[in-house]
Scaffold this motif. Structure first.
Motif, PDB file in Angstrom:
ATOM      1  N   UNK A  87       0.835  -1.181   0.000  1.00 30.80           N
ATOM      2  CA  UNK A  87       0.000   0.000   0.000  1.00 30.80           C
ATOM      3  C   UNK A  87       0.879   1.243   0.000  1.00 30.80           C
ATOM      4  N   UNK A  88       0.418   2.279  -0.670  1.00 33.06           N
ATOM      5  CA  UNK A  88       1.038   3.604  -0.597  1.00 33.06           C
ATOM      6  C   UNK A  88       0.089   4.451   0.236  1.00 33.06           C
ATOM      7  N   UNK A  89       0.529   4.872   1.406  1.00 33.48           N
ATOM      8  CA  UNK A  89      -0.354   5.491   2.385  1.00 33.48           C
ATOM      9  C   UNK A  89      -0.236   7.008   2.388  1.00 33.48           C
ATOM     10  N   UNK A  90      -1.311   7.657   2.855  1.00 33.47           N
ATOM     11  CA  UNK A  90      -1.236   9.086   3.113  1.00 33.47           C
ATOM     12  C   UNK A  90      -0.834   9.318   4.569  1.00 33.47           C
ATOM     13  N   UNK A  91      -0.707  10.563   4.951  1.00 33.87           N
ATOM     14  CA  UNK A  91      -0.220  10.865   6.296  1.00 33.87           C
ATOM     15  C   UNK A  91      -1.201  10.470   7.384  1.00 33.87           C
ATOM     16  N   UNK A  92      -2.491  10.271   7.013  1.00 34.93           N
ATOM     17  CA  UNK A  92      -3.497   9.820   7.983  1.00 34.93           C
ATOM     18  C   UNK A  92      -3.608   8.305   8.032  1.00 34.93           C
ATOM     19  N   UNK A  93      -2.732   7.612   7.286  1.00 31.20           N
ATOM     20  CA  UNK A  93      -2.735   6.155   7.310  1.00 31.20           C
ATOM     21  C   UNK A  93      -3.734   5.516   6.366  1.00 31.20           C
ATOM     22  N   UNK A 239      -9.390   2.659   0.305  1.00 31.65           N
ATOM     23  CA  UNK A 239      -9.326   3.972  -0.325  1.00 31.65           C
ATOM     24  C   UNK A 239      -8.578   4.897   0.616  1.00 31.65           C
ATOM     25  N   UNK A 240      -8.589   6.186   0.321  1.00 31.20           N
ATOM     26  CA  UNK A 240      -7.823   7.146   1.117  1.00 31.20           C
ATOM     27  C   UNK A 240      -8.254   7.212   2.577  1.00 31.20           C
ATOM     28  N   UNK A 241      -9.470   6.760   2.866  1.00 32.53           N
ATOM     29  CA  UNK A 241      -9.961   6.818   4.233  1.00 32.53           C
ATOM     30  C   UNK A 241      -9.933   5.495   4.970  1.00 32.53           C
ATOM     31  N   UNK A 242      -9.388   4.446   4.341  1.00 28.87           N
ATOM     32  CA  UNK A 242      -9.345   3.110   4.947  1.00 28.87           C
ATOM     33  C   UNK A 242      -7.898   2.726   5.200  1.00 28.87           C
ATOM     34  N   UNK A 258      12.739  -0.663  12.699  1.00 31.95           N
ATOM     35  CA  UNK A 258      11.815   0.207  13.427  1.00 31.95           C
ATOM     36  C   UNK A 258      12.019   1.687  13.119  1.00 31.95           C
ATOM     37  N   UNK A 259      13.188   2.034  12.587  1.00 34.47           N
ATOM     38  CA  UNK A 259      13.451   3.455  12.310  1.00 34.47           C
ATOM     39  C   UNK A 259      13.124   3.838  10.865  1.00 34.47           C
ATOM     40  N   UNK A 260      12.545   2.923  10.097  1.00 40.93           N
ATOM     41  CA  UNK A 260      12.125   3.287   8.732  1.00 40.93           C
ATOM     42  C   UNK A 260      10.796   4.033   8.828  1.00 40.93           C
ATOM     43  N   UNK A 261      10.829   5.318   8.583  1.00 41.45           N
ATOM     44  CA  UNK A 261       9.659   6.167   8.821  1.00 41.45           C
ATOM     45  C   UNK A 261       8.863   6.358   7.529  1.00 41.45           C
ATOM     46  N   UNK A 262       8.152   5.285   7.091  1.00 40.47           N
ATOM     47  CA  UNK A 262       7.339   5.431   5.890  1.00 40.47           C
ATOM     48  C   UNK A 262       6.135   6.329   6.164  1.00 40.47           C
ATOM     49  N   UNK A 263       5.613   6.939   5.120  1.00 42.77           N
ATOM     50  CA  UNK A 263       4.481   7.856   5.258  1.00 42.77           C
ATOM     51  C   UNK A 263       3.296   7.118   5.890  1.00 42.77           C
ATOM     52  N   UNK A 267       0.578   6.721  12.478  1.00 39.40           N
ATOM     53  CA  UNK A 267      -0.867   6.539  12.629  1.00 39.40           C
ATOM     54  C   UNK A 267      -1.221   5.061  12.602  1.00 39.40           C
ATOM     55  N   UNK A 268      -0.667   4.336  11.649  1.00 37.80           N
ATOM     56  CA  UNK A 268      -0.991   2.911  11.523  1.00 37.80           C
ATOM     57  C   UNK A 268      -0.402   2.123  12.691  1.00 37.80           C
ATOM     58  N   UNK A 269       0.752   2.550  13.190  1.00 39.50           N
ATOM     59  CA  UNK A 269       1.358   1.885  14.340  1.00 39.50           C
ATOM     60  C   UNK A 269       0.482   2.064  15.580  1.00 39.50           C
ATOM     61  N   UNK A 270      -0.071   3.252  15.764  1.00 44.29           N
ATOM     62  CA  UNK A 270      -0.975   3.491  16.892  1.00 44.29           C
ATOM     63  C   UNK A 270      -2.236   2.648  16.748  1.00 44.29           C
ATOM     64  N   UNK A 271      -2.727   2.528  15.533  1.00 42.96           N
ATOM     65  CA  UNK A 271      -3.906   1.686  15.302  1.00 42.96           C
ATOM     66  C   UNK A 271      -3.600   0.225  15.612  1.00 42.96           C
ATOM     67  N   UNK A 272      -2.424  -0.231  15.226  1.00 38.41           N
ATOM     68  CA  UNK A 272      -2.035  -1.617  15.526  1.00 38.41           C
ATOM     69  C   UNK A 272      -2.046  -1.870  17.026  1.00 38.41           C
ATOM     70  N   UNK A 273      -1.573  -0.895  17.801  1.00 43.43           N
ATOM     71  CA  UNK A 273      -1.573  -1.038  19.258  1.00 43.43           C
ATOM     72  C   UNK A 273      -2.997  -1.099  19.806  1.00 43.43           C
ATOM     73  N   UNK A 274      -3.895  -0.279  19.258  1.00 42.13           N
ATOM     74  CA  UNK A 274      -5.308  -0.321  19.658  1.00 42.13           C
ATOM     75  C   UNK A 274      -5.909  -1.697  19.404  1.00 42.13           C
TER      76      UNK A 274
END
Length: 366
Positions: A87-93, A239-242, A258-263, A267-274
């Motif tokens: 996936x190519x993500x936006x800044x909101x994941x 899509x852009x919102x999923x 862990x230091x590879x800061x992809x776009x 946000x997605x890391x925080x979601x994974x923790x949730x």
């Protein structure tokens, strides 16, 4: 005015029923979607996928560019020709697009979806400037996907000068031969190739494939085949919102290093923790099988003991002879659970299964 691929006249010659698809005039079928579907599952079929765009990426920092741009890690591409899906993500994941990246002798080739090409190139262009890489959309090329248990043999018959190269391709590997590019990839759950060539050579090759016994197949069969294979469709499953985690794409995310800061990573890391903590609001992707009357379709409500979900894609499976769907449902829903789908105002029973539904022509879901 709608766009046309270099194969448009070939579609008309084969009695293709032309429809608008993401601004392109494309064949939905050539008379029988079912027969086209069955040809791919049992023999060999082919699709014009020239509406998709190959983009060649060059520059000393091309690897670093992709490590920032996409959620998967191109450092895993250990040799020329190896490919990965991401996936190519936006800044909101959210998912801007899903794409395939190939490692090449000149850098990388990435193939993006037709309906997202303009926004993809705009997004990629901003980051390309930062990394000093060049993007070259290859609009001079056509692309044909040849899929099915006999696809590779028939593609070699149609292009014998490429037989040795084709024989050497592993799964998810693509290599050039002159201006042609042969990739052992696809969107059907069958073995096969996605072959890119100069636009002027597309119709002669298409006709050679027909002579070799390959059946032209349209967008209708492509959709039922990919759904049986449990493969996402942009605009339906994502899509852009999923987020990729809600779209069943967690396996495409390279969390290490862990230091590879992809776009979109934070946000997605925080979601994974949730999700790991047992979130009651997050959704996940599952497969559904429905054996009642009627057909499961996108946007139908899915009622579960843990709350409502929604079908993202649904169809009647020609291979399985039952209705199947992909859906987003609460995390608490498990494989084997009974759920209910709102089919024309009536709740009908369906079962949650692990996808894919079909692989290499056979039922595989649990």
């Amino acid at each position: 005015m709608a766009n046309r691929t270099p194969l448009f006249d070939a579609h008309l010659a084969a009695n293709g029923k032309i429809v608008d698809f993401a601004g392109w005039e494309m064949p939905i079928n050539y008379g029988s979607q079912i027969k086209e579907h069955e040809a791919v599952r049992t023999d060999a079929g082919m699709f014009d996928v020239s509406h998709m765009t190959a983009v060649d990426v060059r520059g000393e920092r091309a690897t670093a560019f992709f490590q920032k741009l996409i959620a998967n890690d191109v450092a895993k591409l250990g040799f020329e020709g190896k490919a990965l899906y991401s996936g190519m993500l936006n800044e909101a994941g959210g998912v801007i697009d899903d794409l395939i990246v190939y490692r090449t002798s000149w850098g990388y080739r990435v193939v993006v979806n037709a309906g997202t090409t303009d926004k993809d190139l705009a997004w990629m262009g901003k980051l390309a400037a930062e990394f000093g890489v060049t993007l070259t959309p290859r609009r001079d090329l056509a692309m044909i996907a040849v899929q099915g248990p006999n696809a590779i043999a028939k593609a070699k018959a149609a292009r014998p000068e490429a037989a040795e190269l084709i024989d050497g391709l592993g799964v998810f590997v693509g290599l050039p031969q002159g201006e042609w590019f042969f990739a052992r990839t696809g969107y059907t759950g069958e073995d096969g190739l996605e072959i890119t060539m100069p636009a002027a050579e597309a119709i002669p090759f298409w006709n050679a494939l027909i002579a070799a016994g390959v059946v032209p197949a349209g967008l209708g069969a492509r959709d039922t085949l990919r759904l049986e294979a449990g493969m996402n469709l942009y605009g339906n499953e994502m899509d852009d919102g999923v987020s990729p985690l809600a779209a069943g794409m967690a396996w495409t995310i390279a969390w290490e290093p862990a230091d590879r800061d992809f776009v979109g990573r934070s946000v997605v890391e925080a979601e994974r923790a949730e999700r790991a903590a047992g979130s009651t609001t997050r959704l996940k992707q599952v497969g559904l099988v429905y054996e009642g009357k009627g057909v499961l379709r996108g946007h139908m409500r899915v009622a579960t003991a843990a709350g409502d979900g929604e079908i993202t894609s649904g169809t009647f499976s020609p291979t399985l002879q039952v209705s199947i769907a992909m859906a987003r449902v609460p995390l608490a829903v498990k494989v084997g659970d009974a759920v209910e789908v709102d089919v024309r105002g009536t709740l009908q029973p369906a079962r949650v299964v692990k996808m894919p539904f079909v692989r290499n022509g056979k039922k595989v879901y649990e």
